[in-house]
Design a protein around this motif. Structure first.
Motif, short mmCIF file in Angstrom:
data_model
loop_
_atom_site.label_atom_id
_atom_site.label_comp_id
_atom_site.label_asym_id
_atom_site.label_seq_id
_atom_site.Cartn_x
_atom_site.Cartn_y
_atom_site.Cartn_z
N SER A 108 39.06 46.41 53.43
CA SER A 108 40.33 45.81 53.00
C SER A 108 41.39 46.89 52.90
O SER A 108 41.08 48.08 52.77
CB SER A 108 40.16 45.10 51.65
OG SER A 108 39.81 46.05 50.65
N THR A 110 45.39 47.33 51.04
CA THR A 110 46.53 46.78 50.32
C THR A 110 47.55 47.89 50.09
O THR A 110 47.20 49.06 49.97
CB THR A 110 46.14 46.19 48.95
OG1 THR A 110 45.53 47.22 48.17
CG2 THR A 110 45.17 45.04 49.09
N GLY A 112 51.39 47.58 48.01
CA GLY A 112 52.44 46.69 47.51
C GLY A 112 52.03 45.25 47.75
O GLY A 112 50.91 44.86 47.43
N ASP A 113 52.93 44.45 48.34
CA ASP A 113 52.62 43.06 48.63
C ASP A 113 51.75 42.90 49.86
O ASP A 113 51.21 41.81 50.11
CB ASP A 113 53.92 42.28 48.88
CG ASP A 113 54.47 41.70 47.60
OD1 ASP A 113 53.75 41.76 46.58
OD2 ASP A 113 55.62 41.21 47.61
N ALA A 114 51.66 43.94 50.67
CA ALA A 114 50.91 43.83 51.92
C ALA A 114 49.42 43.84 51.64
O ALA A 114 48.94 44.50 50.72
CB ALA A 114 51.28 44.97 52.85
N ALA A 115 48.68 43.09 52.45
CA ALA A 115 47.23 43.00 52.27
C ALA A 115 46.61 42.66 53.61
O ALA A 115 47.19 41.91 54.39
CB ALA A 115 46.89 41.92 51.24
N ASP A 116 45.45 43.22 53.87
CA ASP A 116 44.78 42.87 55.12
C ASP A 116 43.27 43.09 54.98
O ASP A 116 42.82 43.81 54.09
CB ASP A 116 45.34 43.67 56.29
CG ASP A 116 45.45 42.80 57.55
OD1 ASP A 116 44.54 41.97 57.78
OD2 ASP A 116 46.43 42.97 58.29
N VAL A 117 42.53 42.43 55.86
CA VAL A 117 41.07 42.53 55.83
C VAL A 117 40.53 42.59 57.26
O VAL A 117 41.15 42.07 58.19
CB VAL A 117 40.43 41.32 55.11
CG1 VAL A 117 40.76 41.34 53.62
CG2 VAL A 117 40.87 40.00 55.74
N ARG A 161 46.81 46.45 60.30
CA ARG A 161 47.52 45.17 60.25
C ARG A 161 46.92 44.25 61.29
O ARG A 161 46.66 44.66 62.42
CB ARG A 161 49.01 45.40 60.56
CG ARG A 161 49.89 44.20 60.27
CD ARG A 161 50.45 44.25 58.86
NE ARG A 161 50.90 42.95 58.39
CZ ARG A 161 52.17 42.50 58.46
NH1 ARG A 161 53.08 43.27 59.01
NH2 ARG A 161 52.51 41.31 57.99
N THR A 162 46.71 43.01 60.90
CA THR A 162 46.13 42.00 61.78
C THR A 162 47.23 41.10 62.35
O THR A 162 48.11 40.67 61.61
CB THR A 162 45.14 41.12 61.01
OG1 THR A 162 44.16 41.96 60.42
CG2 THR A 162 44.47 40.10 61.93
N ALA B 214 44.78 36.98 54.02
CA ALA B 214 44.28 38.23 53.43
C ALA B 214 44.67 38.33 51.96
O ALA B 214 43.86 38.74 51.12
CB ALA B 214 44.81 39.42 54.22
N LYS B 220 45.67 38.54 45.75
CA LYS B 220 47.07 38.91 45.58
C LYS B 220 48.02 37.72 45.71
O LYS B 220 49.24 37.87 45.55
CB LYS B 220 47.46 40.00 46.59
CG LYS B 220 46.77 41.33 46.31
CD LYS B 220 47.08 42.36 47.37
CE LYS B 220 48.46 42.96 47.26
NZ LYS B 220 48.56 44.02 46.27
#
Lengths: 293, 293
Positions: A108, A110, A112-117, A161-162, B214, B220
């Protein structure tokens, strides 16, 4: 059933799976592929499913990667947070059969607000790294149902980033008003490159997709160019997310997809080299299994 | 069976149709709606299909608009090229039963490489114009499966652009990895507006769509906000194409959709007024039938 005698590595995705038997020296000895992705296995059905893999490939320890470790798979393997390398994956293997079958966690990210897996790409990327197919500081593109843009720093996956490029193309091809236009084969060429150029230069993806149909209806474009143009358009738009700085790109994955993405990257005047995702997967599996052997 | 005694207007789309009986004075007397869109009618089946409409609504002349005039419909009604108004549509009516049943043509627009087409929206827009619901110089938004941004100049449709927003949301909701997150209701509110803001401000639509999943997986974001955020994201991105200059917007269409698009436009600090698409359709039908009555 000792790891030293060899093991089976399975790339177990949502809709299909590929299994490989690696011998005592790590050499690839046998392989299988079918459409028994995790969505086709009923809850509680995984012990029986791996029993059949062993019947097919041999009674050996198992290393399982991909969506098998998601909440739709056998058992959820919590993500290793980026930055992460092979060590972090090895520490977090989830043993579904003690000492005999392990699930590789995803990664995973993260900020800030960004998140990805990711689940399944990590073993390929880190395998390519461990075998020297990519360097310690790299920008990697991993096309697939979901394309991933990965930054490798200090030999670990630092951020990524996906982009839903592959899935969106499939949805449009199978279910949309563009379906009959997108059925044809896709080759890098003038129509594909025109799509890449438009996708990179404009900010109207969801309008330009409809224009493909309108141009054909009004005789301003050939229907046989539509699939390549649409593919180039989505990939060109995808490059906005990933091709945001200087430098070469290593493109890892299925050869038919790495070819298209590499062509798109090159058509932007950048260098791209293609790496076979299967070779990268096997490299990752060998390195992850090393401590058990 | 004379037009002066009344007529039936049908808005015949791809997957459903709505029929209206208008009396001698043009008053709405009866209506029907079902899922017999053009794709559900076999080739050669249209005479029987309109016989059943007459059984239901009365033995009257018919004005047919929408995809019924496409190459998947009863008979292809060639597009009137923009700029076009009610006069141009009236000149190009295609009579499938001489004097008794006519198909309204769509409108096409080309400029350089750009090309676009509409079928079904034109009668609403020009009806709203003829009845004074919109002015002679207007920017119009017509949400639906495909959102249309239309420039009205000198009382005619001068140019327009189609954005696949509605269809893309449906594809994602029905078939994609986001499906389980997008099932919920969509209301204008903080999540919707956050989506609009992101869609307008960034250029990463196909990546941000995956981020929705994500963020929920990593705790989040709340899954119950995902549908409104995704809808806002697609609509906000859509506004990039249509909201490119100053001025108010008239939003014409189904009230549930005009409400969302008007909310998105207002959240960008712009004024939007909503116009019921059915009222606009009936206005257009009355004006087109006038010369026959």
């Amino acid at each position: 059933m000792r790891w030293a005698e060899g093991f089976i590595a399975v790339d177990w995705g949502t809709t299909n799976r590929r299994g490989y038997r690696l011998g005592p020296s790590g050499r690839l000895e046998d392989r299988m592929e079918d459409d028994k992705g995790v969505l086709s296995v009923a809850a509680g059905g995984f012990p029986a499913a791996i029993a059949r893999i062993r019947e097919r490939l041999g009674d050996l320890p198992l290393l399982l990667a991909g969506m098998i470790g998601s909440n739709r798979g056998w058992r959820e393997a919590p993500y290793a947070p980026a930055p992460a390398g092979l060590e972090e994956l090895a520490e977090r293997l989830v043993w579904v059969e003690p000492g005999r079958a392990a699930i590789v966690p995803g990664i995973s990210w993260t900020a800030g607000d960004a998140a990805d897996v990711m689940r399944g790409e990590e073993i390929q990327i880190l395998g390519a790294l461990a075998d020297g197919m990519v360097g310690e500081e790299e920008r990697i593109c991993h096309p697939g149902t979901h394309n991933k843009w990965i930054r490798v720093e200090k030999g670990r996956i630092a951020s990524f980033r996906t982009v839903m490029t592959g899935e969106l193309f499939s949805l449009l091809k199978e279910h949309s008003i563009l379906a009959d236009l997108l059925a044809g084969p896709i080759e890098p060429g003038p129509a594909f490159e025109a799509g890449v150029r438009h996708g990179r230069a404009h900010d109207d993806l969801t309008a330009e997709l409809f224009s493909i149909r309108a141009r054909v209806l009004l005789g301003k474009a050939k229907s046989e160019d539509a699939a390549a143009y649409a593919s180039g358009l989505l990939i060109g738009y995808d490059l906005k997310t990933g091709l945001d700085g200087p430098g070469d790109v290593a493109v890892i994955g299925r050869p038919d997809l790495t070819r298209l993405f590499a062509a798109a990257i090159r058509s932007c005047g950048r260098r791209a080299r293609e790496i076979d995702g299967e070779a990268a997967f096997l490299a990752g599996a060998r390195h992850l299994a090393e401590p058990m052997r």
